[in-house]
Design a protein around this motif. Structure first.
Motif, PDB file in Angstrom:
ATOM      1  N   UNK A 119      -0.646  -3.113  15.684  1.00 11.42           N
ATOM      2  CA  UNK A 119      -1.364  -4.380  15.615  1.00 11.42           C
ATOM      3  C   UNK A 119      -2.497  -4.340  14.589  1.00 11.42           C
ATOM      4  N   UNK A 120      -3.138  -3.190  14.432  1.00 15.16           N
ATOM      5  CA  UNK A 120      -4.262  -3.075  13.500  1.00 15.16           C
ATOM      6  C   UNK A 120      -3.819  -3.044  12.043  1.00 15.16           C
ATOM      7  N   UNK A 121      -2.525  -3.022  11.819  1.00 16.90           N
ATOM      8  CA  UNK A 121      -1.975  -3.018  10.453  1.00 16.90           C
ATOM      9  C   UNK A 121      -2.487  -1.831   9.644  1.00 16.90           C
ATOM     10  N   UNK A 122      -2.359  -0.633  10.228  1.00 19.09           N
ATOM     11  CA  UNK A 122      -2.746   0.596   9.535  1.00 19.09           C
ATOM     12  C   UNK A 122      -1.897   0.792   8.284  1.00 19.09           C
ATOM     13  N   UNK A 123      -2.399   1.605   7.367  1.00 22.14           N
ATOM     14  CA  UNK A 123      -1.691   1.818   6.118  1.00 22.14           C
ATOM     15  C   UNK A 123      -1.575   3.298   5.803  1.00 22.14           C
ATOM     16  N   UNK A 124      -0.637   3.601   4.927  1.00 21.42           N
ATOM     17  CA  UNK A 124      -0.438   4.953   4.413  1.00 21.42           C
ATOM     18  C   UNK A 124      -1.157   5.058   3.077  1.00 21.42           C
ATOM     19  N   UNK A 125      -1.885   6.138   2.883  1.00 21.70           N
ATOM     20  CA  UNK A 125      -2.642   6.333   1.644  1.00 21.70           C
ATOM     21  C   UNK A 125      -2.410   7.738   1.110  1.00 21.70           C
ATOM     22  N   UNK A 126      -2.106   7.841  -0.172  1.00 20.49           N
ATOM     23  CA  UNK A 126      -1.876   9.144  -0.791  1.00 20.49           C
ATOM     24  C   UNK A 126      -2.028   9.010  -2.299  1.00 20.49           C
ATOM     25  N   UNK A 127      -1.949  10.134  -2.998  1.00 18.68           N
ATOM     26  CA  UNK A 127      -2.025  10.151  -4.453  1.00 18.68           C
ATOM     27  C   UNK A 127      -0.706  10.660  -5.017  1.00 18.68           C
ATOM     28  N   UNK A 128      -0.113   9.882  -5.919  1.00 20.89           N
ATOM     29  CA  UNK A 128       1.134  10.265  -6.567  1.00 20.89           C
ATOM     30  C   UNK A 128       0.928  10.205  -8.080  1.00 20.89           C
ATOM     31  N   UNK A 170      -1.334  11.333  -9.872  1.00 20.71           N
ATOM     32  CA  UNK A 170      -2.720  11.045 -10.214  1.00 20.71           C
ATOM     33  C   UNK A 170      -3.194   9.652  -9.849  1.00 20.71           C
ATOM     34  N   UNK A 171      -2.339   8.850  -9.236  1.00 24.17           N
ATOM     35  CA  UNK A 171      -2.714   7.487  -8.870  1.00 24.17           C
ATOM     36  C   UNK A 171      -2.771   7.321  -7.362  1.00 24.17           C
ATOM     37  N   UNK A 172      -3.832   6.660  -6.895  1.00 29.66           N
ATOM     38  CA  UNK A 172      -3.974   6.391  -5.475  1.00 29.66           C
ATOM     39  C   UNK A 172      -3.006   5.289  -5.061  1.00 29.66           C
ATOM     40  N   UNK A 173      -2.289   5.522  -3.985  1.00 32.78           N
ATOM     41  CA  UNK A 173      -1.289   4.571  -3.497  1.00 32.78           C
ATOM     42  C   UNK A 173      -1.610   4.200  -2.060  1.00 32.78           C
ATOM     43  N   UNK A 174      -1.615   2.901  -1.780  1.00 35.79           N
ATOM     44  CA  UNK A 174      -1.802   2.392  -0.418  1.00 35.79           C
ATOM     45  C   UNK A 174      -0.590   1.539  -0.072  1.00 35.79           C
ATOM     46  N   UNK A 175       0.081   1.875   1.024  1.00 39.21           N
ATOM     47  CA  UNK A 175       1.287   1.166   1.426  1.00 39.21           C
ATOM     48  C   UNK A 175       1.184   0.756   2.899  1.00 39.21           C
ATOM     49  N   UNK A 176       1.582  -0.482   3.168  1.00 39.91           N
ATOM     50  CA  UNK A 176       1.550  -1.022   4.525  1.00 39.91           C
ATOM     51  C   UNK A 176       2.954  -1.075   5.134  1.00 39.91           C
ATOM     52  N   UNK A 177       2.999  -1.312   6.409  1.00 43.77           N
ATOM     53  CA  UNK A 177       4.257  -1.472   7.135  1.00 43.77           C
ATOM     54  C   UNK A 177       5.078  -2.610   6.532  1.00 43.77           C
ATOM     55  N   UNK A 178       6.377  -2.371   6.334  1.00 44.89           N
ATOM     56  CA  UNK A 178       7.286  -3.415   5.876  1.00 44.89           C
ATOM     57  C   UNK A 178       8.572  -3.364   6.697  1.00 44.89           C
ATOM     58  N   UNK A 179       9.491  -4.254   6.356  1.00 45.40           N
ATOM     59  CA  UNK A 179      10.754  -4.350   7.092  1.00 45.40           C
ATOM     60  C   UNK A 179      11.560  -3.056   7.018  1.00 45.40           C
ATOM     61  N   UNK A 180      11.431  -2.295   5.928  1.00 50.23           N
ATOM     62  CA  UNK A 180      12.203  -1.072   5.783  1.00 50.23           C
ATOM     63  C   UNK A 180      11.837  -0.052   6.857  1.00 50.23           C
ATOM     64  N   UNK A 181      10.574   0.010   7.226  1.00 45.06           N
ATOM     65  CA  UNK A 181      10.139   0.942   8.262  1.00 45.06           C
ATOM     66  C   UNK A 181      10.697   0.539   9.627  1.00 45.06           C
ATOM     67  N   UNK A 182      10.688  -0.749   9.912  1.00 43.54           N
ATOM     68  CA  UNK A 182      11.231  -1.242  11.178  1.00 43.54           C
ATOM     69  C   UNK A 182      12.730  -0.987  11.261  1.00 43.54           C
ATOM     70  N   UNK A 183      13.420  -1.217  10.148  1.00 42.40           N
ATOM     71  CA  UNK A 183      14.866  -1.045  10.122  1.00 42.40           C
ATOM     72  C   UNK A 183      15.235   0.439  10.191  1.00 42.40           C
ATOM     73  N   UNK A 184      14.474   1.291   9.515  1.00 42.43           N
ATOM     74  CA  UNK A 184      14.723   2.735   9.565  1.00 42.43           C
ATOM     75  C   UNK A 184      14.603   3.257  10.987  1.00 42.43           C
ATOM     76  N   UNK A 185      13.598   2.788  11.697  1.00 41.23           N
ATOM     77  CA  UNK A 185      13.421   3.198  13.095  1.00 41.23           C
ATOM     78  C   UNK A 185      14.627   2.787  13.934  1.00 41.23           C
ATOM     79  N   UNK A 186      15.102   1.562  13.747  1.00 42.04           N
ATOM     80  CA  UNK A 186      16.267   1.092  14.503  1.00 42.04           C
ATOM     81  C   UNK A 186      17.505   1.929  14.180  1.00 42.04           C
ATOM     82  N   UNK A 187      17.683   2.285  12.906  1.00 39.37           N
ATOM     83  CA  UNK A 187      18.820   3.124  12.517  1.00 39.37           C
ATOM     84  C   UNK A 187      18.766   4.474  13.213  1.00 39.37           C
ATOM     85  N   UNK A 188      17.580   5.079  13.236  1.00 38.00           N
ATOM     86  CA  UNK A 188      17.423   6.383  13.877  1.00 38.00           C
ATOM     87  C   UNK A 188      17.724   6.293  15.365  1.00 38.00           C
TER      88      UNK A 188
END
Length: 262
Positions: A182-191, A193-211
């Motif tokens: 609910x808090x809409x947490x995000x993933x943060x890392x450096x790839x 040399x660039x900082x990357x911030x990624x939020x939950x999307x449909x791919x994460x929901x679908x991947x979970x269902x597949x598993x």
């Protein structure tokens, strides 16, 4: 075959991430969307377009961006498909241009679930973050669980197997609370040399269902049907492929290549 194609055309007037959805940034839509409609007409496949008007029943947190909401409509399309008379569905992203000589994708692939694995390192890492930290999945470190949903085919048998593990057709709040999303947490890392911030999307929901359902998709032939960012640098790929995916900031190239059709 009794098939249908879904497309998401989400237009946001204001709010988080609305800039990329403004009408003055959408010249490319006047090229890509007609190509999808021509494709449907050629192969007698109905096209159903979902948009911002369809998002309200999901009751999503206000902190979620318009981009996130637009991707979540792909999950809603699966619910819509399950209530329809059609036996198989395809989703095609709005920023995909389909050439007039493209084969019928439903004839080309008889399988019940066809997708492309997501090749992007930041997206793979983000996907693992949500699967492990939010959905508590035990993952094999050697496997990529991130499946790209820019183009996918889905039959009713597989859709019914995934249904218990997907968010519902209405009011996602209980589902999001169950997995602490609910808090809409995000993933943060450096790839690279660039900082990357990624939020939950449909791919994460679908991947979970597949598993959870124990399902592995058939791989989409990327050289023929769906291509990622930067493909236009390779003339051979452009000449041979049928579905050209102008992802991210490559949409001006779509206008440059096919603007005469607008």
């Amino acid at each position: 075959m009794n098939n249908i194609i879904y497309v998401i055309d989400y237009q946001a007037p204001e709010g988080l991430g609305a800039k990329s959805f403004r009408s003055d940034n959408r010249d490319w839509v006047n090229i890509s969307l007609p190509s999808i409609h021509r494709y449907g007409k050629k192969w007698n496949i109905p096209i159903k377009v979902l948009g911002e008007k369809d998002i309200a029943p999901l009751n999503l947190p206000s902190s979620m961006s318009h981009y996130q909401k637009a991707t979540f409509l792909k999950i809603l399309s699966i619910h819509d498909f399950l209530q329809s008379p059609y036996e198989r569905m395809a989703h095609i992203d709005l920023d995909i241009y389909i050439k007039d000589d493209a084969l019928n994708i439903f004839d080309y692939y008889p399988e019940s679930l066809v997708m492309s694995p997501g090749p992007s390192a930041p997206m793979i890492a983000k996907n693992r973050f949500f699967l492990e930290k939010k959905f508590n999945c035990a993952l094999d470190p050697a496997l990529n669980y991130n499946w790209n949903m820019s183009v996918f085919l889905l039959g009713k048998d597989i859709a019914l197997s995934l249904l218990p593990h997907l968010p519902p057709a209405e009011d996602w709040e209980p589902y999001l609370k169950r997995y602490n999303l609910v808090k809409n947490d995000f993933f943060e890392a450096t790839f690279k040399g660039k900082k990357v911030i990624k939020y939950l999307t449909e791919q994460d929901l679908f991947s979970f269902a597949l598993i959870q359902a124990g399902i592995t998709p058939t791989r989409l032939h990327s050289g023929l049907f769906s291509l990622g960012h930067g493909f236009f640098k390779n003339k051979k790929i452009v000449d041979n492929a049928s579905f050209l995916h102008f992802s991210g900031n490559s949409k001006p190239r779509l206008v440059e290549m096919f603007g005469d059709e607008a």
